[in-house]
Scaffold this motif. Structure first.
Motif, mmCIF file in Angstrom:
data_model
loop_
_atom_site.group_PDB
_atom_site.id
_atom_site.type_symbol
_atom_site.label_atom_id
_atom_site.label_comp_id
_atom_site.label_asym_id
_atom_site.label_seq_id
_atom_site.Cartn_x
_atom_site.Cartn_y
_atom_site.Cartn_z
ATOM 1 N N ALA A 163 0.848 -1.189 0.000
ATOM 2 C CA ALA A 163 0.000 0.000 0.000
ATOM 3 C C ALA A 163 0.887 1.243 0.000
ATOM 4 C CB ALA A 163 -0.906 0.007 1.230
ATOM 5 N N SER A 164 0.444 2.280 -0.686
ATOM 6 C CA SER A 164 1.217 3.518 -0.763
ATOM 7 C C SER A 164 1.534 4.072 0.617
ATOM 8 C CB SER A 164 0.450 4.563 -1.578
ATOM 9 O OG SER A 164 0.123 4.067 -2.858
ATOM 10 N N SER A 165 0.593 3.934 1.520
ATOM 11 C CA SER A 165 0.785 4.435 2.882
ATOM 12 C C SER A 165 1.954 3.742 3.559
ATOM 13 C CB SER A 165 -0.489 4.219 3.703
ATOM 14 O OG SER A 165 -0.942 2.870 3.592
ATOM 15 N N ALA A 166 2.009 2.408 3.438
ATOM 16 C CA ALA A 166 3.079 1.642 4.069
ATOM 17 C C ALA A 166 4.432 2.005 3.464
ATOM 18 C CB ALA A 166 2.811 0.148 3.917
ATOM 19 N N LEU A 167 4.481 2.163 2.155
ATOM 20 C CA LEU A 167 5.741 2.487 1.483
ATOM 21 C C LEU A 167 6.221 3.889 1.860
ATOM 22 C CD1 LEU A 167 4.929 1.019 -2.034
ATOM 23 C CD2 LEU A 167 6.334 -0.019 -0.237
ATOM 24 N N ALA A 168 5.295 4.842 1.908
ATOM 25 C CA ALA A 168 5.675 6.206 2.290
ATOM 26 C C ALA A 168 6.243 6.236 3.703
ATOM 27 C CB ALA A 168 4.470 7.131 2.184
ATOM 28 N N LYS A 169 5.647 5.468 4.595
ATOM 29 C CA LYS A 169 6.147 5.410 5.974
ATOM 30 C C LYS A 169 7.532 4.762 6.022
ATOM 31 C CE LYS A 169 2.870 7.185 8.610
ATOM 32 N NZ LYS A 169 3.126 8.285 9.570
ATOM 33 N N GLN A 170 7.747 3.756 5.165
ATOM 34 C CA GLN A 170 9.065 3.125 5.116
ATOM 35 C C GLN A 170 10.136 4.129 4.693
ATOM 36 O OE1 GLN A 170 8.973 -0.441 2.698
ATOM 37 N NE2 GLN A 170 7.173 -1.229 3.752
ATOM 38 N N ILE A 171 9.809 4.918 3.657
ATOM 39 C CA ILE A 171 10.757 5.937 3.194
ATOM 40 C C ILE A 171 11.004 6.957 4.303
ATOM 41 C CG2 ILE A 171 11.092 7.822 1.550
ATOM 42 C CD1 ILE A 171 9.568 6.108 -0.506
ATOM 43 N N GLU A 172 9.939 7.353 4.980
ATOM 44 C CA GLU A 172 10.085 8.315 6.077
ATOM 45 C C GLU A 172 10.998 7.767 7.172
ATOM 46 O OE1 GLU A 172 7.256 11.057 8.974
ATOM 47 O OE2 GLU A 172 6.510 9.100 8.315
ATOM 48 N N ASN A 173 10.940 6.458 7.367
ATOM 49 C CA ASN A 173 11.735 5.834 8.428
ATOM 50 C C ASN A 173 13.133 5.435 7.969
ATOM 51 O OD1 ASN A 173 9.729 6.055 10.403
ATOM 52 N ND2 ASN A 173 8.734 4.161 9.750
ATOM 53 N N GLY A 174 13.506 5.882 6.757
ATOM 54 C CA GLY A 174 14.874 5.681 6.308
ATOM 55 C C GLY A 174 15.117 4.506 5.398
ATOM 56 N N ALA A 175 14.058 3.831 4.954
ATOM 57 C CA ALA A 175 14.257 2.709 4.036
ATOM 58 C C ALA A 175 14.865 3.201 2.729
ATOM 59 C CB ALA A 175 12.930 2.013 3.760
ATOM 60 N N PRO A 176 15.803 2.456 2.151
ATOM 61 C CA PRO A 176 16.400 2.884 0.880
ATOM 62 C C PRO A 176 15.369 2.834 -0.243
ATOM 63 C CG PRO A 176 17.102 0.653 1.447
ATOM 64 C CD PRO A 176 16.370 1.193 2.638
ATOM 65 N N ALA A 177 15.430 3.795 -1.133
ATOM 66 C CA ALA A 177 14.522 3.837 -2.282
ATOM 67 C C ALA A 177 15.089 4.805 -3.308
ATOM 68 C CB ALA A 177 13.130 4.285 -1.860
ATOM 69 N N ASP A 178 14.852 4.494 -4.575
ATOM 70 C CA ASP A 178 15.214 5.409 -5.654
ATOM 71 C C ASP A 178 13.985 6.077 -6.255
ATOM 72 O OD1 ASP A 178 18.126 5.079 -5.885
ATOM 73 O OD2 ASP A 178 17.644 3.009 -6.397
ATOM 74 N N ILE A 179 12.887 5.316 -6.353
ATOM 75 C CA ILE A 179 11.667 5.830 -6.961
ATOM 76 C C ILE A 179 10.478 5.418 -6.101
ATOM 77 C CG2 ILE A 179 10.115 5.676 -8.975
ATOM 78 C CD1 ILE A 179 12.589 5.129 -10.701
#
Length: 269
Positions: A71-87
């Motif tokens: 879910a977009s919500s879960a992914l956004a929270k992961q990015i906020e918490n420092g998970a690596p991501a490019d896109i």
């Protein structure tokens, strides 16, 4: 003459040979530098299309695209918490806005990439014809069963579903019977397995699961236009990421999205 005889020009030849080897090494290293991994965090509904796009992009560029879907919500929270991501590809504007407000995306790379439609699905062969009329009786049609969709508190498909049911004056009756899934694909599986009689998903999800069929489509004016924005993550340092984002919105990329049922992004009001 004693000792080794010096070979004229040997030092120059040795240097030239060394430079040639170094040059060969750089030439071999160049494709490897280009073929960097790209990490994409994308809304669950984009899974099939993103995987095909990634395969095509690797064939063209040599770069490997690794994707994680939820879910977009879960992914956004992961990015906020420092998970690596490019896109990041979101199924609604809200979660992309959430990251932008926290300076976690490269704003100049943000683009509204796609659109979609909201439909009601039932298990394949089900005779149920969901009532989506104003003030209709969808809740009564469920009987003792439940309706699966994303959790309306945070999952985009659930938020769209809630908006549509509210517009049709059916939310109050249906809400107690919701099966709140953590993503649109999780909601789809519940219907496909026959665990619930009805689900609300995107048209693109219904198209990839042979265990369901579309029984009804919500009126387009009953929910906000479904928009999928995409952007580079602020932490991305991979040149291939920008190239993959460009590929996804290129004519070849858009042909793949269309193949999986996505439509062009709605025009901004």
């Amino acid at each position: 003459m004693t000792g080794k005889q010096a070979i004229p020009g040997f030092g120059g030849l040795k240097r030239a040979a060394t430079m040639a080897v170094l040059g060969l090494g750089l030439a071999l290293a160049a494709p490897a530098a280009m073929a960097q991994d790209v990490l994409v965090l994308a809304a669950a509904s984009t899974k099939n299309a993103v995987e095909k796009l990634a395969s095509q992009f690797k064939a063209k560029s040599g770069a490997t695209v690794t994707s994680s879907f939820a879910a977009s919500s879960a992914l956004a929270k992961q990015i906020e918490n420092g998970a690596p991501a490019d896109i990041f590809i979101s199924a609604d504007l809200d979660w992309m806005d959430y990251l932008q407000q926290r300076n976690l995306i490269k704003t100049d790379s943000r683009v509204n990439l796609l659109g979609n439609e909201l439909v009601v699905v039932v298990p394949k062969g089900s005779p149920l014809k969901p009532d989506l009329s104003k003030g209709g009786k969808l809740a009564d049609q469920l009987g003792d069963g439940r309706l699966s969709t994303g959790d309306p508190s945070n999952v985009p498909v659930g938020k769209y579903a809630k908006a549509a049911l509210e517009k049709l004056d059916q939310w109050t009756a249906v809400e107690p019977k919701l099966a709140r899934a953590d993503s649109v694909r999780a909601a789809l599986v519940l219907v496909s397995r026959g665990e619930v009689p009805v689900g609300i998903v995107y048209r693109t999800d219904a198209a990839v699961d042979p265990g369901v069929e579309v029984a009804a489509a919500f009126p387009p004016d009953s929910y906000p236009p479904i928009t999928y924005p995409a952007a580079l993550a602020a932490s991305s340092k991979t040149p291939a990421a920008a190239a993959f984002l460009d590929y996804m919105k290129s004519p070849d990329g858009m042909a793949v999205w269309k193949e999986f049922g996505f439509v062009p992004a709605p025009k901004a009001p």
